[in-house]
Write a protein that holds these residues in place. Structure first.
Motif, PDB file in Angstrom:
ATOM      1  N   VAL A  14      20.321  52.036  49.993  1.00 55.45           N
ATOM      2  CA  VAL A  14      21.032  51.295  48.951  1.00 55.45           C
ATOM      3  C   VAL A  14      20.197  51.280  47.677  1.00 55.45           C
ATOM      4  CG1 VAL A  14      21.835  48.997  48.273  1.00 55.45           C
ATOM      5  CG2 VAL A  14      22.346  49.866  50.555  1.00 55.45           C
ATOM      6  N   GLY A  15      18.912  51.035  47.839  1.00 47.30           N
ATOM      7  CA  GLY A  15      18.008  51.004  46.686  1.00 47.30           C
ATOM      8  C   GLY A  15      17.937  52.337  45.976  1.00 47.30           C
ATOM      9  N   LYS A  17      20.254  54.682  45.978  1.00 48.46           N
ATOM     10  CA  LYS A  17      21.535  54.903  45.300  1.00 48.46           C
ATOM     11  C   LYS A  17      21.616  54.106  44.008  1.00 48.46           C
ATOM     12  CE  LYS A  17      24.198  56.078  49.400  1.00 48.46           C
ATOM     13  NZ  LYS A  17      25.245  55.669  50.325  1.00 48.46           N
ATOM     14  N   LEU A  18      21.120  52.867  44.034  1.00 51.25           N
ATOM     15  CA  LEU A  18      21.116  52.036  42.833  1.00 51.25           C
ATOM     16  C   LEU A  18      20.265  52.675  41.740  1.00 51.25           C
ATOM     17  CD1 LEU A  18      21.722  49.420  41.255  1.00 51.25           C
ATOM     18  CD2 LEU A  18      19.743  48.400  42.410  1.00 51.25           C
ATOM     19  N   HIS A  21      21.974  55.721  40.346  1.00 49.83           N
ATOM     20  CA  HIS A  21      23.080  55.312  39.479  1.00 49.83           C
ATOM     21  C   HIS A  21      22.559  54.826  38.127  1.00 49.83           C
ATOM     22  CE1 HIS A  21      26.899  53.736  38.144  1.00 49.83           C
ATOM     23  NE2 HIS A  21      26.296  52.568  37.902  1.00 49.83           N
ATOM     24  N   SER A  22      21.449  54.081  38.143  1.00 48.08           N
ATOM     25  CA  SER A  22      20.904  53.563  36.884  1.00 48.08           C
ATOM     26  C   SER A  22      20.446  54.695  35.978  1.00 48.08           C
ATOM     27  CB  SER A  22      19.749  52.595  37.142  1.00 48.08           C
ATOM     28  OG  SER A  22      18.589  53.299  37.530  1.00 48.08           O
TER      29      SER A  22
END
Length: 169
Positions: A14-15, A17-18, A21-22
């Motif tokens: 999740v981290g 992917k975040l 995305h950023s």
């Protein structure tokens, strides 16, 4: 509502992917923007609310700066003036060393830097007479400090004085 249990390896995913995305998303963090605009926000706040300032910046200038951010900056003017002075102090110190007088005096004169001269011969002569670091310092002070209304700069004087006194101790 059902909660999903995520193990540690799932959190890492999740981290990641975040973070990905950023990096792909439009850059929206404008942390330094409120500091750059602080003198003008400070001056405008005498006649406008934080919400009105935010609305003006977004509609008229295309700058998204929330009223909460503006209000937070206005609630701690000493901190924000200090951050602003961090940007101009090296240039001001350069002039102080060159004999322009104490920084807390010449920064509050009406205008000591005028628009650069467009004449190439005059510019060439000035470049040989004036140290390059003074030219750079003048450009910084002209663009970041002396374009602020004198009235607002004078209201900033106590914050600069507290800063200078704090450094002397």
């Amino acid at each position: 509502m059902e909660t999903k249990e995520i193990n540690e390896t799932g959190l890492a995913g999740v981290g990641q992917k975040l973070l990905a995305h950023s990096k792909a998303a439009e850059f929206t963090a404008k942390r330094g923007l409120v500091v750059e605009l602080f003198p003008f926000i400070f001056g405008a706040s005498e006649r406008m609310s934080s919400r009105a300032i935010s609305h003006f910046l977004e509609t008229e200038q295309g700058i998204k700066l929330s009223s909460v951010t503006i209000n937070k900056a206005l609630k701690d003017p000493a901190k924000n003036w200090n951050l602003f002075f961090d940007m101009i102090e090296p240039a001001a110190r350069e002039f102080e060393k060159d004999g322009e007088g104490p920084m807390n005096v010449f920064l509050f004169k009406k205008q000591i830097f005028y628009t650069p001269i467009k004449n190439r011969l005059v510019n060439a002569a000035l470049k040989t007479l004036v140290k390059p670091q003074l030219v750079q310092a003048a450009n910084i002070l002209r663009s970041k400090w002396f374009n602020i209304d004198l009235e607002i700069r004078i209201k900033a004087r106590p914050y600069l004085a507290a800063r200078v006194i704090g450094k002397v101790k």
